[in-house]
Enzyme design. Structure first.
Site, PDB file in Angstrom:
ATOM      1  N   HIS A  63       5.768   0.473  18.778  1.00  0.00           N
ATOM      2  CA  HIS A  63       4.949   0.685  17.818  1.00  0.00           C
ATOM      3  C   HIS A  63       4.809   2.396  18.086  1.00  0.00           C
ATOM      4  O   HIS A  63       3.538   3.049  18.127  1.00  0.00           O
ATOM      5  CB  HIS A  63       3.123   0.118  18.238  1.00  0.00           C
ATOM      6  N   ILE A  64       5.914   2.211  17.270  1.00  0.00           N
ATOM      7  CA  ILE A  64       5.882   4.018  17.187  1.00  0.00           C
ATOM      8  C   ILE A  64       6.180   4.776  15.662  1.00  0.00           C
ATOM      9  O   ILE A  64       7.096   5.297  15.816  1.00  0.00           O
ATOM     10  CB  ILE A  64       7.076   4.202  18.214  1.00  0.00           C
TER      11      ILE A  64
ATOM     12  N   ILE B 186       6.264  -3.208  10.432  1.00  0.00           N
ATOM     13  CA  ILE B 186       5.791  -2.138  11.133  1.00  0.00           C
ATOM     14  C   ILE B 186       4.411  -2.186  11.037  1.00  0.00           C
ATOM     15  O   ILE B 186       3.733  -1.814  10.642  1.00  0.00           O
ATOM     16  CB  ILE B 186       6.414  -1.543  10.510  1.00  0.00           C
TER      17      ILE B 186
ATOM     18  N   ARG C  19       1.055  -5.038  11.917  1.00  0.00           N
ATOM     19  CA  ARG C  19       0.951  -5.269  13.439  1.00  0.00           C
ATOM     20  C   ARG C  19       0.877  -6.223  13.848  1.00  0.00           C
ATOM     21  O   ARG C  19       1.682  -7.504  13.485  1.00  0.00           O
ATOM     22  CB  ARG C  19      -1.467  -5.617  13.002  1.00  0.00           C
TER      23      ARG C  19
ATOM     24  N   ARG D  74      -1.570  -8.642  -1.773  1.00  0.00           N
ATOM     25  CA  ARG D  74      -3.549  -9.136  -2.354  1.00  0.00           C
ATOM     26  C   ARG D  74      -3.402  -9.007  -3.237  1.00  0.00           C
ATOM     27  O   ARG D  74      -3.743  -9.862  -4.368  1.00  0.00           O
ATOM     28  CB  ARG D  74      -4.530  -8.250  -1.490  1.00  0.00           C
TER      29      ARG D  74
ATOM     30  N   ILE E  98       2.394   2.493   2.304  1.00  0.00           N
ATOM     31  CA  ILE E  98       3.678   3.125   3.236  1.00  0.00           C
ATOM     32  C   ILE E  98       4.948   2.167   2.616  1.00  0.00           C
ATOM     33  O   ILE E  98       5.980   2.072   2.331  1.00  0.00           O
ATOM     34  CB  ILE E  98       3.692   2.438   4.637  1.00  0.00           C
TER      35      ILE E  98
ATOM     36  N   GLY F 238       0.947  -1.373  -0.155  1.00  0.00           N
ATOM     37  CA  GLY F 238      -0.255   0.142   0.062  1.00  0.00           C
ATOM     38  C   GLY F 238       1.181   1.394   0.433  1.00  0.00           C
ATOM     39  O   GLY F 238       1.703   1.085   0.043  1.00  0.00           O
TER      40      GLY F 238
ATOM     41  N   GLU G  96      -0.327  -6.960  22.630  1.00  0.00           N
ATOM     42  CA  GLU G  96       0.244  -5.105  22.688  1.00  0.00           C
ATOM     43  C   GLU G  96      -0.606  -4.728  24.191  1.00  0.00           C
ATOM     44  O   GLU G  96      -1.733  -4.713  24.080  1.00  0.00           O
ATOM     45  CB  GLU G  96       0.034  -4.111  21.845  1.00  0.00           C
TER      46      GLU G  96
HETATM   47  C1  DGY Z   1      -1.343   3.361  12.460  1.00  0.00           C
HETATM   48  O1  DGY Z   1      -1.454   4.467  12.170  1.00  0.00           O
HETATM   49  O2  DGY Z   1      -1.789   2.477  12.015  1.00  0.00           O
HETATM   50  C2  DGY Z   1       0.115   2.486  13.497  1.00  0.00           C
HETATM   51  O3  DGY Z   1       0.152   1.906  13.301  1.00  0.00           O
HETATM   52  C3  DGY Z   1      -0.175   3.585  14.934  1.00  0.00           C
HETATM   53  O4  DGY Z   1       1.138   3.952  15.517  1.00  0.00           O
END
Ligand code: DGY
Length: 330
Positions: free
Chosen positions: A290-291, A241, A243, A182, A162, A160, A272
């Site tokens: 989770h930053i 990064i 989930r 996908r 990111i 996507g 988490e």
């Molecule tokens: C999101 O926006 O989904 C990020 O994981 C939050 O930091």
């Protein structure tokens, strides 16, 4: 004297004080500047008396949370990911669901790349080495030795916004970019990222660095488990990064312990804020809380967008990032 009754909203976690003050001009606000995570029971109770809510991933919005929320019109997530939302349940209850896309893309892609570099080049481990007074043991062969990024192959799962941002950064390092998604990207997007579409198995077998950026869904649960890790090169790194739940953390810890792969970088975890106890014991894993979106500018932009979504919904307008658009057709 202004006797107008202000609509009541909930802000489930702390937000920037200026944003809170601005909201208080238009709304009666139930805020949580102490930032204590509220229990599902408290959330259900709070949602029963408000017309809108700002929440984060720590609040699950499902049928139970909405059970008594008779006046609730909108729940605005301060996050692009919305696996904390049961969207069908929200739609059934007539509650708009919104998120914060776009404003965090570059910041999150930057962080993904930073975590990848820290993992491949063992930066946190090296820092501990210095802090623990091992510098006198410096030698050509005795430092924490890493693996290269430049001219290696990066495999991105989840292409996507990111994922594409990470691919573009990788091009600057002369990396060969392969991806699995996908659905395949348009040719022009593939070209812009210099990325080649491959199967998931081919990606796992050939990538030197595997980066996970896909959204969490039930189908994506444990996209990476023992079987997938077994396909990876022993010199490969894995960065998550996306989930928690996308990776089987127990299987990963076992693989890292047995040096089945070189190292992992993790910003997200199953369950988490808890982290699998075996991961905490290992040196070949870089851990972050989770930053990925956590710069001040971006977090402010996320809060602002969530507020825009909330205000639009309560003004009877279409929120800029409405998820359950089918509500508008009803
Ligand atoms: C999101 O926006 O989904 C990020 O994981 C939050 O930091």
């Amino acid at each position: 004297m202004n006797t107008q009754i202000k609509p009541k909203i909930l802000i489930a976690r702390a937000i920037f004080p200026e944003a809170l003050a601005k909201l208080e001009e238009s709304f009666e606000v139930r805020s949580n500047q102490a930032d204590q995570i509220i229990t599902p029971e408290e959330l259900q109770k709070e949602l029963a008396s408000v017309v809108g809510a700002l929440v984060t991933g720590s609040e699950r919005i499902d049928a139970s949370a909405l059970a008594n929320a008779k006046d609730l019109k909108v729940v605005a997530n301060i996050s692009v990911g919305y696996n904390n939302f049961d969207v069908p349940a929200m739609t059934a209850a007539g509650v708009m669901a919104t998120n914060t896309p776009d404003v965090l893309t570059d910041t999150t892609a930057d962080f993904g790349f930073a975590l990848l570099m820290a993992t491949a080049r063992r930066i946190t481990e090296s820092e501990h080495w210095v802090r623990n007074g091992h510098w006198d043991k410096w030698s050509i062969v005795n430092n924490p030795l890493g693996v290269d990024l430049h001219h290696s192959t990066i495999g991105i799962i989840g292409m996507g916004r990111i994922g594409q941002g990470i691919a573009k950064r990788a091009l600057g390092f002369g990396m060969n970019v392969i991806y699995y998604n996908r659905s395949r990207l348009a040719e022009s997007d593939e070209k812009a990222c210099g990325a080649k579409y491959v199967s998931k198995n081919e990606l796992l077998q050939t990538a030197d660095h595997v980066v996970l950026v896909l959204p969490y869904t039930t189908e994506n649960h444990h996209t990476i488990g023992a079987k997938e890790i077994a396909l990876m090169k022993p010199t490969a790194t894995l960065v998550n990064i996306a989930r928690g739940g996308i990776v089987d953390d127990a299987a990963l810890a076992q693989a890292l312990k047995a040096n089945k792969i070189f190292a992992a970088g993790l910003d997200v975890f199953e369950g988490e804020p808890n982290v699998h106890s075996e991961l905490l014991k290992l040196s070949n894993v870089v851990l972050a809380p989770h930053i990925a979106s956590a710069t001040e500018k971006t977090r402010r932009a996320m809060v602002d967008l969530a507020i825009d979504n909330l205000r639009a919904a309560l003004a009877g307008k279409k929120p800029p990032s409405l998820i359950n658009t089918e509500l508008l057709k009803a």
